[in-house]
Motif scaffolding. Sequence first.
Motif, PDB file in Angstrom:
ATOM      1  N   SER A 107      33.169  79.226  73.573  1.00  0.00           N
ATOM      2  CA  SER A 107      33.496  77.840  73.914  1.00  0.00           C
ATOM      3  C   SER A 107      32.738  76.852  73.027  1.00  0.00           C
ATOM      4  O   SER A 107      33.302  75.867  72.555  1.00  0.00           O
ATOM      5  CB  SER A 107      33.164  77.579  75.387  1.00  0.00           C
ATOM      6  OG  SER A 107      33.398  76.230  75.727  1.00  0.00           O
ATOM      7  N   LEU A 108      31.451  77.138  72.800  1.00  0.00           N
ATOM      8  CA  LEU A 108      30.616  76.228  72.011  1.00  0.00           C
ATOM      9  C   LEU A 108      31.098  76.158  70.562  1.00  0.00           C
ATOM     10  O   LEU A 108      31.086  75.081  69.947  1.00  0.00           O
ATOM     11  CB  LEU A 108      29.156  76.681  72.073  1.00  0.00           C
ATOM     12  CG  LEU A 108      28.089  75.676  71.620  1.00  0.00           C
ATOM     13  CD1 LEU A 108      28.183  74.392  72.423  1.00  0.00           C
ATOM     14  CD2 LEU A 108      26.699  76.273  71.756  1.00  0.00           C
ATOM     15  N   LYS A 109      31.512  77.283  70.013  1.00  0.00           N
ATOM     16  CA  LYS A 109      32.037  77.295  68.635  1.00  0.00           C
ATOM     17  C   LYS A 109      33.305  76.448  68.536  1.00  0.00           C
ATOM     18  O   LYS A 109      33.517  75.727  67.563  1.00  0.00           O
ATOM     19  CB  LYS A 109      32.346  78.734  68.206  1.00  0.00           C
ATOM     20  CG  LYS A 109      31.111  79.550  67.853  1.00  0.00           C
ATOM     21  CD  LYS A 109      31.490  80.961  67.454  1.00  0.00           C
ATOM     22  CE  LYS A 109      30.241  81.773  67.077  1.00  0.00           C
ATOM     23  NZ  LYS A 109      30.589  83.175  66.721  1.00  0.00           N
ATOM     24  N   ARG A 110      34.136  76.527  69.567  1.00  0.00           N
ATOM     25  CA  ARG A 110      35.363  75.727  69.582  1.00  0.00           C
ATOM     26  C   ARG A 110      35.047  74.242  69.669  1.00  0.00           C
ATOM     27  O   ARG A 110      35.652  73.426  68.962  1.00  0.00           O
ATOM     28  CB  ARG A 110      36.236  76.153  70.766  1.00  0.00           C
ATOM     29  CG  ARG A 110      37.517  75.338  70.899  1.00  0.00           C
ATOM     30  CD  ARG A 110      38.262  75.704  72.185  1.00  0.00           C
ATOM     31  NE  ARG A 110      39.366  74.783  72.436  1.00  0.00           N
ATOM     32  CZ  ARG A 110      40.075  74.762  73.539  1.00  0.00           C
ATOM     33  NH1 ARG A 110      39.822  75.623  74.516  1.00  0.00           N
ATOM     34  NH2 ARG A 110      41.051  73.885  73.696  1.00  0.00           N
ATOM     35  N   ILE A 111      34.095  73.886  70.526  1.00  0.00           N
ATOM     36  CA  ILE A 111      33.746  72.472  70.730  1.00  0.00           C
ATOM     37  C   ILE A 111      33.061  71.886  69.506  1.00  0.00           C
ATOM     38  O   ILE A 111      33.370  70.779  69.067  1.00  0.00           O
ATOM     39  CB  ILE A 111      32.852  72.310  71.979  1.00  0.00           C
ATOM     40  CG1 ILE A 111      33.637  72.653  73.249  1.00  0.00           C
ATOM     41  CG2 ILE A 111      32.316  70.885  72.077  1.00  0.00           C
ATOM     42  CD1 ILE A 111      32.761  72.822  74.471  1.00  0.00           C
ATOM     43  N   ARG A 112      32.100  72.625  68.930  1.00  0.00           N
ATOM     44  CA  ARG A 112      31.309  72.118  67.800  1.00  0.00           C
ATOM     45  C   ARG A 112      32.050  72.254  66.467  1.00  0.00           C
ATOM     46  O   ARG A 112      31.682  71.601  65.490  1.00  0.00           O
ATOM     47  CB  ARG A 112      29.967  72.860  67.713  1.00  0.00           C
ATOM     48  CG  ARG A 112      29.079  72.665  68.928  1.00  0.00           C
ATOM     49  CD  ARG A 112      28.507  71.263  68.993  1.00  0.00           C
ATOM     50  NE  ARG A 112      27.633  71.114  70.144  1.00  0.00           N
ATOM     51  CZ  ARG A 112      27.984  70.571  71.300  1.00  0.00           C
ATOM     52  NH1 ARG A 112      29.218  70.102  71.455  1.00  0.00           N
ATOM     53  NH2 ARG A 112      27.133  70.468  72.294  1.00  0.00           N
ATOM     54  N   GLY A 113      33.056  73.129  66.415  1.00  0.00           N
ATOM     55  CA  GLY A 113      33.786  73.324  65.164  1.00  0.00           C
ATOM     56  C   GLY A 113      32.978  74.036  64.108  1.00  0.00           C
ATOM     57  O   GLY A 113      33.189  73.836  62.909  1.00  0.00           O
ATOM     58  N   THR A 114      32.022  74.856  64.538  1.00  0.00           N
ATOM     59  CA  THR A 114      31.177  75.620  63.615  1.00  0.00           C
ATOM     60  C   THR A 114      30.823  76.961  64.244  1.00  0.00           C
ATOM     61  O   THR A 114      30.850  77.100  65.469  1.00  0.00           O
ATOM     62  CB  THR A 114      29.880  74.843  63.283  1.00  0.00           C
ATOM     63  OG1 THR A 114      29.067  75.630  62.424  1.00  0.00           O
ATOM     64  CG2 THR A 114      29.101  74.515  64.546  1.00  0.00           C
ATOM     65  N   LYS A 115      30.474  77.931  63.390  1.00  0.00           N
ATOM     66  CA  LYS A 115      30.105  79.248  63.898  1.00  0.00           C
ATOM     67  C   LYS A 115      28.605  79.355  64.166  1.00  0.00           C
ATOM     68  O   LYS A 115      28.149  80.305  64.811  1.00  0.00           O
ATOM     69  CB  LYS A 115      30.533  80.330  62.893  1.00  0.00           C
ATOM     70  CG  LYS A 115      32.042  80.464  62.789  1.00  0.00           C
ATOM     71  CD  LYS A 115      32.428  81.598  61.859  1.00  0.00           C
ATOM     72  CE  LYS A 115      33.947  81.757  61.814  1.00  0.00           C
ATOM     73  NZ  LYS A 115      34.352  82.874  60.911  1.00  0.00           N
TER      74      LYS A 115
END
Length: 396
Positions: A107-115
């Motif tokens: 979820s965090l990767k999707r929200i932040r747009g970074t890996k």
Amino acid sequence: MTLILFGRVVEGIGVGCSSFSCPIYASEIAPTKLRGMLSGFMQMTVVSGLFIANIVNLLLKNHKLGWRISNGLILIAPITIMIGIFFCPETPRWLFKNKGRESAEKSLKRIRGTKDVTGELDAIADAMEDEGNQVSIKELFTTKVMLKRLGIGMGIHILQQATGINPIFTFGGIIYESVLGQGIVALLILSGTNLLSTIPALFLFDRLGRRNLLIYGGLAMVVGHLVAATVFVTGCSQVDKIINGTNVTEEVVNCETSSGILMLVFTAIFVGCFAISWGPIAWIYAAEIFPLNVRASAVSLTTGSNWFMGTIMSYILELISPLGIHGLFYLFSGLCLLAVIFVYLFCPETKGILLEDIEETFDNFHVKNRAIIKLVRKPFQKNRKRSAKVAIIETE
């Protein structure tokens, strides 16, 4: 009428749920540097709705189906939310707690747009380990630290309502109809000010800070109410009429046009300053000061205190008879000053601080360290030292 009242109750449940869940959601998904702006965007949508509603009221005021049309248009908002919510990701903090690190990371990767989200995930993990298990509402009231934090959150919300913002919008039409003869136009001006002032506020939360905006915005609100009240005293008069041989004070006001306009201008200043400070920040601040294991319960209680105080303030018009319109504005001015003092004494700055690090901020913030408190205590400390020296000399 029964169906209308039932509908209002159901609407009220929806508004009550969204008014505490939206700030929590925004604060938990927002990057630290943009948390204030994204959390405050909820207020932007609220004031936009108020402004649009006033325009619709103005256009439909003489239409025979006016209230039915306006209630039909209201459906656009909840339908949009019902569809849009399916496109919103769950918050990483909730996922970490309930479904584990892997779900939170996705979820965090999707929200932040970074890996690269390892640092933020580690901070969430550390905070959850320190906080322990979910805290019950009973423990919120029995744990000293949480009770103090809850008092701050509820205090912010109660004082937000005490500034008089809801009575201004609820009864402002009645007040300015008697003062200027243009109640609906005055409300449109005030709601327009509310909307336009909220736009720059979105960019100020994370630059100037929550605490500074609450204090200086609150002081400007004091001035707005104070001047409006004084203008009413000097430029307006209340008419006494004899009815059936009895001297009755009616709520009929005679105002010079210039005085009415000046009152409206300073009420607009109050509304504008509220929109960049107490309006959005009360919701932002209360949503970010609680640990994850109590956040949902605590924010629901602070939100409840807001609506409870709003209910009390809805009866404020009853005070016009004993206090007069000017007395009401003086009262609001005093309550705004009380709100500023509350923030100065009890509310530390939370700008730019990770939600997981806010505990430390509150631990390091003490009332006794405020400059004014130190100034007040200084003479007493000197007297205490002097008394101690005298006691030592007498003992010797």
